[in-house]
Each structure stands twice: as structure tokens, then as C-alpha cells.
Design an enzyme around this catalytic site. Structure first.
Site, mmCIF file in Angstrom:
data_model
loop_
_atom_site.group_PDB
_atom_site.id
_atom_site.type_symbol
_atom_site.label_atom_id
_atom_site.label_comp_id
_atom_site.label_asym_id
_atom_site.label_seq_id
_atom_site.Cartn_x
_atom_site.Cartn_y
_atom_site.Cartn_z
ATOM 1 N N GLU A 1 -35.310 14.645 -8.006
ATOM 2 C CA GLU A 1 -34.162 15.370 -8.546
ATOM 3 C C GLU A 1 -34.518 16.733 -9.141
ATOM 4 O OE1 GLU A 1 -31.074 14.661 -8.286
ATOM 5 O OE2 GLU A 1 -31.100 12.588 -7.580
ATOM 6 N N SER B 1 -15.892 -35.675 -41.745
ATOM 7 C CA SER B 1 -16.643 -35.921 -42.987
ATOM 8 C C SER B 1 -17.262 -34.668 -43.579
ATOM 9 C CB SER B 1 -17.737 -36.960 -42.733
ATOM 10 O OG SER B 1 -17.169 -38.215 -42.411
#
Length: 682
Positions: A94, A365
Site C-alpha cells: 500500500e 431457600s
């Protein structure tokens, strides 16, 4: 003697004027250029699309998630978290001169102009990485002269304001790799199922070739084209001497394993917490959705990334991914109310519903400690209060109604005290306690402790038949851990706008004392027995290496473990969404998740015991008689009491000698028990 022509001075004057004009124009151009550069340097760049997204930060100030409506798969990483192969491949194909130019490749631009003039179009480009970044961050991709001018301005600004490494890092995090993946980390995970730092040469060169044409060079769309492009990248790397010809050949021969399309899911840290914060921001903090998505806000939260990771790992290892069984884990620092970890389900991708907020689950519980705390606070019962565990028919509502509970497995223990009842989760003892203190008193305390869900004033409330959320349970148990001090849950500490200006800050909360500290400590001492031999959480006791208290809870559809240390109060729930009953194996998943999470989340925190309030006393008790033990008693148990509820009579079953055994658990007493506790805390 020759005579000077009158034309010569005139020509000389014109020449000097031209020199002065050129000099003036040069100075003017340089001056304008300097002014322009100064202007660009002192002018802020536009707000990039990714910067317009609001960010969520964890308790350490690290960005953990963003709000975005674009659907982008965006996972930013630092340059040292990217494979060097990928970096070299990108630069080679690039922008070979990236580290040498000032944002513009003049030679390349000249070459491109000649090609374009020959073809009479603008087909040839010479964009540097910086130019591409400027275009991707701030501009559209239309080919107009106005866009080109803006691109040049933004390119110059980027080069002036950032280092080359910073520009390269931004580029690799921003560039599009196809199929919704922006940035190399998202692309690496999508195509290869691994982090960008783990990419090898062959994988790196394949990915480096995609940005030139994300559709055409996608291995999902055109594998042949992607391979051809990869070989061009490899050849370019050989030219730039980034790799050798031999390395290029090896990469060419390597068979690439591409992940099936659609298999990768975007990794988002704490997605349930992110949604929770979003709802808080909109519904409670007055922040609009537009501000969240495009206002560039910074939302500072209480989330502890280490604890969150521990929670996600505990859930992942404790749940079957192929099952429809769901779970929730919420953990709060009881000292501040700060939410430290939140996992709202087994898989956010398939079920984003946050179960930590679900107010439709019965705690079973796990609700009992709130009731026992009510009894201890009112001093209507002590740890030695006994009831007979046997099938019992209870009458209530002025004897107009009856209720007959049973114990799990029809196991009844006979005459038992509170500690035995909590350890064994005895239902008969629990309902007897509810009838003794009254459900209205229990409901009142539950609301003070942070349970906002409606609770029914019936005997079965003792067994947790009124639905509550895991968040409520964790918050309530945090009160027990924090010595009776209520700290409301907090998720957002402050919010700043894109300029750093503060627009919200959470108020400093001192907390509210809602329960007697002595009662909370006595209850904590009792709840520690849940993880001891004979307790319902005994099977995970080997996983826990620090003082911890908690309570299990199981109904036909829900399984819980809610517990705490001095640093964390945590609720874990397991169940199904569609009203389906859980199996025995399903119900056993909550405790291991709790244990694994607690140990991992606190692995860097030294174990601490729970602080002992001054109004707590200890006494050696004969377990057979429940009275103060004497020297003749063959067995003695050290028990703790809220001051004034300890027994005063001595056991006479094994002799007549009376030997005081009561000890106050306060520093000035300096008993061996106090010294041990104080030494541990120090």
C-alpha cells in the site's frame, strides 16, 4: 568610445523588476504556506465517525465497548497487538515510502498524473496510507476536486498531529476488510478465528490484499482472486526485502483454513452490562439515543474487567452451550454498591435478554437469610432457638388457611437449631421462623435491604415463593456483608461529552444503616456453615480458599447460589426461560459457577475474615443441651450471639461444675478468638 544604447537600461530595469516580482511572489507563497500550515496545525480535525460513537469505560478508564447503530464489527487494537507480518505486508503493497514521506508521495503522484493524462481519465491513483486514512475517517469516496482538496488538508493535519506509528495504527484499525469487518482485529477473527497478533505470513498477506477490493478479493466471494492478490503481496514483500524468496514460496504453498462465513460473532466485552448502561443513560440520566450513538460521550462505569472476565469464564465452563438452560451472574462490591461483573445469559448472540434483571424467578431457600436476619435483629430468636423438623401443618390468616411444606427428599432432622437449619436448608424450621417473626416484618426488612419486587405476606414466603431478580438478591446480601449498611447498586460514575466537559456525575453515597451490625455478623457466621461439611454448598468448598458465606436455593424451575465475601456480593441463577422444570443436574450448576468466579475475581486479593462488631459475643455451648458448656462437658462448640441473646444457664448433663465460657468478641477482651480474628484481619 562606444555609446550605451538607451534600450539597455530599460531592459535592465525590466529584468530587475521581474526578479523582485518573482522574489515577492516566492515570499508571499512561503508566507501563505506557513500561515496555512499554522492554521491547519491549530485547527482540530473533524470528528471521525468512530469518534462520534459514545464509549463505555471500565473502572480503570479503559474503553470496553462503544454504542453504534452502524453494525460495524470494530475491535481496535494497538500496533504491538498486530502481527509484524501483517504490518510489513500492508506497507509493502500500500505505501512503501510511508515512513519517509510527509503524507504525500510526490513521485507517485507525478507518475499517476502522466498515466491519467495518457488515458484521459483519473483511473490511476497514488494515495498514501495517510491519505486513505483521512478519506476513510472524514470524507466520502466520491472523486471530486473539493473532496481532493479536503483530503489534502486532512492528510497534512494528520501528519502534523500524529506520529507515523499512530497513523499506521489508526489505519489498520479503520480500513475495511469486507463483510462488515473494519480493522485488522475484526478481520482476523472473522476470516481465521484468531487475534491479529497471531497471524502468520500466509494469513497476513491474504488479509493485506483485501482492502484494495474488499468484495473482489474476499476469500468468501472469490477465493481464486484472493490467492492471486496474496501472491502479488508476497512478491512485493520480496522486492522490499521484508521476506526472502524462500519464505514467500513457503507461504504460497501453505493451505489456508478460512472460517465458515457467518460463524464469527463480534466480540463485545460485557454486552449485557453495555445494554444495562444504555438503558440507565436513556431512562435515568436523561441522555438521548442520538447522544449515545453520535455524541462522542465517555461513560465511566464501575465494571471491573478482571472480575467480568472471571464471570464470563465461570459461566462458560459451568454451562452446556448446547442446552437451552440459561444463567445469570451479578456481582457487587458491598462496600460501595459498585457493580463489578454482570453476565445476563449463556449466549448474548442467541439470547440478549438480561436475566440479572428478571423479576420473575423464585429465589427458593436463598431468601431464607433475610428472614433469619429479621428474627436476629428483633431478638425474637437466637442461633440456639430450636424447632422440630417434622411434617407440620401451619395455620394462618386467623386459622382460615393452612400451609404444609415439606423438606427436600422428605428428610426431617428432628430438633434442630438455626445453624443446623441454615446448613441443611430445612423448610420446616424456616416456616416456623416466619410464623414467629411475622411475614410483614420480613417484607419490611427485605425492602430496606434493596428488594423492590412485591412480596406476599404468607408463610410460604419463608421458602422464597415471591419472585425477585438476581440483582436484588446480590444487593440485599451485600447489606449482610457490609455490616447492615445499605449501598444502592451503582453502574455509572460519570459522563463527559466529546470535549471532556462533565455532564453527569454520580452523587457520593454514604450508605444507610438498615440492620443491626451484630445481627448481620451472627447471620454471616451461620451462613459460612453452608460450605462446611453437611452444608448444601459443601461440594464446592474445596474450590473456595477464603472466608465466604452464602445460601443455596432450589425450586422446580430455578437454582441459585447467593453468597458474599467482604469484597463481593454475588448472585448466580440457573433455569429455563420457557417455564420448563430444571433437572437435578441443572440445579447443581449454580454453586460451581459461584465458587469459580469468586476465587478468580479475587485471586489478587488476600483473604479476609468478616469484621466483628462490638455487640457480638461468643460462648462455648454444649450442643446436646444448648447451654453454656462446663469443664465436664465432653463436647464444646464456640458459637456467636447478638449480645443479650446468649444463654446464661450452664449445662448440667455432665456434672455440677459451672465454668464460665462466655467471651466478648471485641478487641479489648483480647480472647484467643479475638486475637485470631484481629491477626487475620491485620
Amino acid at each position: 568610445m562606444s555609446q550605451q544604447s538607451p534600450k539597455q537600461p530599460k531592459r535592465k530595469r525590466k529584468f530587475m523588476m521581474m526578479i523582485k516580482l518573482l522574489f515577492g511572489m516566492t515570499v508571499l507563497v512561503l508566507l501563505v504556506g506557513a500561515i496555512s500550515l499554522g492554521y491547519l496545525y491549530n485547527t482540530n480535525l473533524p470528528v471521525a465517525d468512530t469518534d462520534r460513537n459514545s464509549r463505555i469505560l471500565d473502572s480503570q478508564g479503559t474503553i470496553m465497548a462503544t454504542f453504534s447503530t452502524s453494525g460495524r464489527s470494530y475491535e481496535p487494537v494497538t500496533l504491538d497487538e498486530i502481527s509484524p507480518f501483517l504490518i510489513d505486508a500492508t506497507l509493502a503493497v500500500e505505501d512503501r515510502k510511508f515512513y519517509d514521506h510527509l503524507g504525500f508521495d510526490v513521485e507517485g503522484m507525478g507518475r499517476a498524473i502522466l498515466v491519467n493524462l495518457q488515458k484521459m481519465n483519473r483511473s490511476q491513483g497514488a494515495s498514501t496510507l495517510t491519505q486513505q486514512l483521512a478519506r476513510n475517517l472524514y470524507l466520502s469516496h466520491e472523486k471530486t476536486w473539493s473532496r481532493k482538496i479536503k483530503e489534502a488538508m486532512y492528510t497534512a493535519q494528520l501528519e502534523m498531529k500524529y506520529s507515523k506509528d499512530e497513523i499506521l495504527q489508526m489505519y489498520l484499525n479503520e480500513i475495511y476488510y469486507g463483510h462488515g469487518a473494519y480493522g485488522i482485529e475484526a478481520a482476523s477473527r472473522m476470516y481465521f478465528g484468531k487475534s491479529a497478533k497471531d497471524l502468520d505470513l500466509a494469513e497476513s498477506t491474504l488479509l493485506a490484499g483485501i482492502p484494495k477490493g474488499p468484495t473482489y478479493y474476499s476469500p468468501y466471494n472469490h477465493m481464486d482472486s484472493a490467492i492471486k492478490r496474496q501472491r502479488i503481496v508476497l512478491s512485493t514483500m520480496v522486492e522490499t526485502k521484508s521476506i526472502t524468496k524462500q519464505e514467500s514460496n513457503q507461504a504460497t504453498r501453505q493451505k489456508l483454513v478460512i472460517k465458515p462465513q457467518g460463524e464469527h460473532k463480534t466480540i463485545v466485552t460485557a454486552p449485557y452490562f453495555r445494554d444495562y448502561v444504555r438503558n440507565l443513560a436513556i431512562n435515568e440520566l436523561g441522555i438521548s439515543e442520538e447522544q449515545l450513538d453520535h455524541g462522542g460521550l465517555n461513560i465511566y462505569t464501575t465494571l471491573d474487567t478482571h472480575a467480568q472476565q472471571a464471570a464470563e469464564e465461570a459461566v462458560a465452563s459451568g454451562m452446556d452451550p448446547d442446552s437451552e438452560l440459561e444463567t445469570a451472574l451479578i456481582s457487587i462490591d458491598p462496600r460501595t454498591g459498585y457493580i463489578k461483573a454482570m453476565v445476563g445469559g449463556t449466549n448474548y448472540q442467541t439470547n440478549p435478554y438480561n436475566h440479572t434483571l428478571a423479576t420473575t424467578r423464585q429465589p427458593g431457600s436463598a431468601f431464607k437469610p433475610i428472614m433469619y436476619l429479621t428474627a436476629l435483629t428483633l431478638k425474637k430468636m437466637s442461633v440456639l432457638t430450636t424447632f422440630k423438623s417434622e411434617p407440620t401443618l401451619f395455620h394462618y390468616d386467623n386459622n382460615r388457611k393452612t400451609y404444609q411444606p415439606s423438606n427436600f427428599g422428605e428428610k426431617y432432622l428432628g430438633e434442630i437449631n438455626m445453624q443446623q437449619a441454615i446448613a441443611a436448608s430445612d423448610n420446616i424450621y424456616a416456616v416456623n421462623t416466619m410464623m414467629t417473626v411475622g411475614p410483614e416484618q420480613v417484607i419490611d426488612l427485605a425492602h430496606k435491604m434493596g428488594i423492590d419486587s412485591p412480596l406476599q405476606a404468607v408463610p410460604s414466603l419463608a421458602l422464597g415463593t415471591s419472585p425477585v431478580s438476581p440483582l436484588e438478591m446480590a444487593s440485599a446480601f451485600g447489606v449482610i456483608s457490609n455490616g447492615g449498611m445499605r449501598m444502592a447498586p451503582v453502574a455509572v460514575l460519570k459522563v463527559t461529552d466529546s470535549t471532556g466537559e462533565l455532564i453527569y456525575e454520580a452523587e457520593a453515597v454514604q450508605g444507610k444503616a438498615v440492620v443491626d451490625p451484630a445481627a448481620t455478623y451472627v447471620l454471616t457466621h451461620l451462613m459460612e456453615s453452608v460450605f462446611a461439611n453437611g452444608g448444601t454448598g459443601n461440594r464446592v468448598s474445596s474450590l473456595i480458599k477464603r472466608p465466604v458465606a452464602g445460601k443455596t436455593g432450589t425450586t422446580n424451575t430455578d437454582a441459585w447460589l447467593v453468597g458474599f465475601t467482604p469484597e463481593l456480593a454475588t448472585a448466580v441463577w440457573v433455569g429455563y426461560d420457557k417455564g420448563r422444570d430444571i433437572e437435578d443436574s441443572d440445579g447443581r450448576r449454580a454453586a460451581p459457577i459461584f465458587a469459580q468466579f469468586t476465587e478468580k475475581a479475587l485471586e489478587n486479593v488476600p483473604p479476609k475474615i468478616f469484621p466483628i462488631p462490638s455487640q457480638v459475643v461468643s460462648a462455648y455451648i454444649n450442643p446436646e443441651s444448648g447451654l453454656l458448656a462446663t469443664a465436664d462437658c465432653p463436647e464444646k462448640i464456640l458459637q456467636v450471639f447478638v449480645s443479650g441473646t446468649e444463654p446464661t444457664a450452664y449445662c448440667t448433663l455432665h456434672g455440677n461444675e459451672q465454668q464460665p465460657a462466655k467471651e466478648k468478641l471485641i478487641p479489648e477482651d483480647r480472647s484467643w478468638w479475638s486475637n485470631l480474628k484481629q491477626w487475620w484481619m491485620d
